[in-house]
Design an enzyme around this catalytic site. Structure first.
Site, PDB file in Angstrom:
ATOM      1  N   GLU A 248       6.980  -3.002  -1.409  1.00  0.00           N
ATOM      2  CA  GLU A 248       6.622  -1.989  -2.013  1.00  0.00           C
ATOM      3  C   GLU A 248       6.099  -0.770  -1.274  1.00  0.00           C
ATOM      4  O   GLU A 248       5.307  -0.675  -0.814  1.00  0.00           O
ATOM      5  CB  GLU A 248       5.388  -2.630  -2.795  1.00  0.00           C
ATOM      6  CG  GLU A 248       4.792  -1.532  -3.753  1.00  0.00           C
ATOM      7  CD  GLU A 248       3.568  -2.197  -4.477  1.00  0.00           C
ATOM      8  OE1 GLU A 248       2.989  -1.643  -5.363  1.00  0.00           O
ATOM      9  OE2 GLU A 248       2.998  -3.493  -4.009  1.00  0.00           O
TER      10      GLU A 248
ATOM     11  N   ARG B 240      -3.209   4.917 -13.761  1.00  0.00           N
ATOM     12  CA  ARG B 240      -3.202   3.327 -13.664  1.00  0.00           C
ATOM     13  C   ARG B 240      -3.910   2.877 -14.966  1.00  0.00           C
ATOM     14  O   ARG B 240      -4.617   1.961 -15.330  1.00  0.00           O
ATOM     15  CB  ARG B 240      -4.111   3.001 -12.626  1.00  0.00           C
ATOM     16  CG  ARG B 240      -3.521   2.906 -11.387  1.00  0.00           C
ATOM     17  CD  ARG B 240      -3.819   1.785 -10.608  1.00  0.00           C
ATOM     18  NE  ARG B 240      -3.340   1.970  -8.959  1.00  0.00           N
ATOM     19  CZ  ARG B 240      -2.221   1.280  -8.663  1.00  0.00           C
ATOM     20  NH1 ARG B 240      -1.543   0.684  -9.551  1.00  0.00           N
ATOM     21  NH2 ARG B 240      -1.698   1.451  -7.420  1.00  0.00           N
TER      22      ARG B 240
ATOM     23  N   GLU C 111      -2.143   5.588   1.122  1.00  0.00           N
ATOM     24  CA  GLU C 111      -2.154   4.124   1.635  1.00  0.00           C
ATOM     25  C   GLU C 111      -1.346   3.714   2.387  1.00  0.00           C
ATOM     26  O   GLU C 111      -1.416   2.329   2.983  1.00  0.00           O
ATOM     27  CB  GLU C 111      -1.869   3.525  -0.010  1.00  0.00           C
ATOM     28  CG  GLU C 111      -2.824   4.059  -1.091  1.00  0.00           C
ATOM     29  CD  GLU C 111      -2.712   3.192  -2.452  1.00  0.00           C
ATOM     30  OE1 GLU C 111      -2.074   1.682  -2.250  1.00  0.00           O
ATOM     31  OE2 GLU C 111      -2.686   3.653  -3.506  1.00  0.00           O
TER      32      GLU C 111
ATOM     33  N   GLU D 261       0.325  -3.147 -13.840  1.00  0.00           N
ATOM     34  CA  GLU D 261      -0.711  -3.253 -12.850  1.00  0.00           C
ATOM     35  C   GLU D 261      -1.764  -2.193 -13.187  1.00  0.00           C
ATOM     36  O   GLU D 261      -1.369  -1.129 -12.766  1.00  0.00           O
ATOM     37  CB  GLU D 261      -0.127  -3.303 -11.701  1.00  0.00           C
ATOM     38  CG  GLU D 261      -1.125  -3.490 -10.488  1.00  0.00           C
ATOM     39  CD  GLU D 261      -0.685  -2.823  -9.041  1.00  0.00           C
ATOM     40  OE1 GLU D 261      -0.834  -3.671  -8.087  1.00  0.00           O
ATOM     41  OE2 GLU D 261       0.181  -1.812  -9.133  1.00  0.00           O
TER      42      GLU D 261
END
Length: 282
Positions: A146, A211, A152, A240
């Protein structure tokens, strides 16, 4: 296409206390639940498998590597621990009778660095994942890489980089897992990135740019679903969105992203089901 949801839409950690989410997801008419393996000591595979079978629900698993399991670490002991952890995740996935494990499995999630990755780090990632992939083949498990945004990971931010790492690993059960939240930051085109993954795409995280509820933000959903339709995608796609911060990984949820977890799910599922029908993926 199979539509599901990540368990973190309702909980911050998976355990036997959250087994009821399996029935909840089934009741929503979804096809599967994505179960995080961040706390393997609390993961009761027998109980999960039994509950999935009773509910008649499918599942996938996901995880991220942390500081002590970074397979790109300069410390051989940490790399070894990371490979051992990935193998444990493979066993946990197989133990619930499932075949898809994915996530940030190539280096530490939110690695503390101020440098671009070295060729050595790319090599360590490929080496560790090659060993994990060969091990996973005996269990019938495939591993999805991913790409995540630059804040990140400094290693794999785009689909193109995930494909490059997959090619370095050279094992047939290494696949691609895309996430619209990260793509919104790193990709030039949702359409081209999705098309590039092609037949190697096994999982897709459906997230709005904040998100929040899919369809309420900036993500180009028509480009995404056009590409998914053109590649004939029949794999997994999970909403998600995180409802809270956790003590086992970074989620950065500092404000209420929807009126409630249920509202996020209901409105998000309605929107995505509509896009699936529009593009012949229902």
């Amino acid at each position: 296409m199979k539509l599901g949801i990540h368990a973190y839409a309702w909980c911050s950690q998976w355990s036997n206390e959250t087994l009821g989410l399996i029935d909840r997801v089934k009741g929503l008419g979804l096809d599967f639940i994505e179960i995080p393996l961040m706390t393997l000591d609390a993961f009761d595979a027998a109980a999960v498998k039994r509950r999935l079978e009773d509910a008649g629900l499918d599942a996938v698993t996901s995880t991220v590597l942390l500081r002590g399991t970074d397979i790109t670490s300069a410390d051989p002991a940490v790399r070894a621990a990371g490979i051992a952890y990935l193998k444990e995740c493979v066993r946990a996935t197989a133990a619930i009778g499932k075949a898809n494990l994915s996530g940030v499995v190539y280096s530490q999630h939110v690695k503390e660095t101020n440098a671009r990755p070295t060729e050595q780090e790319w090599g360590w990632a490929a080496e560790g994942l090659r060993e994990a992939a060969v091990y996973a083949q005996a269990y019938g498990v495939q591993i999805g890489l991913e790409p995540v945004n630059r804040y990140e990971s400094n290693l794999v931010n785009t689909c193109g980089q995930a494909i490059a790492l997959k090619d370095m690993i050279g094992e047939p059960n290494i696949k691609i897992h895309l996430d619209t939240y990260h793509m919104n930051i790193e990709e030039k085109s949702f359409y081209e990135a999705t098309k590039a993954a092609g037949s190697d795409l096994i999982h897709y995280h459906i997230c709005e740019n904040d998100r929040g509820i899919p369809g309420t933000g900036l993500v180009d959903w028509d480009a995404i679903f056009r590409a998914l339709s053109e590649i004939g995608y029949a794999g997994y796609a999970a909403l998600e969105s995180f409802v809270d911060v956790t003590d086992n990984m970074n989620t950065w949820v500092w404000r209420q992203l929807a009126p409630s977890g249920d509202a996020l799910v209901e409105e998000g599922v309605r929107f995505i089901r509509g896009k699936m029908a529009e593009y012949g993926l229902a």
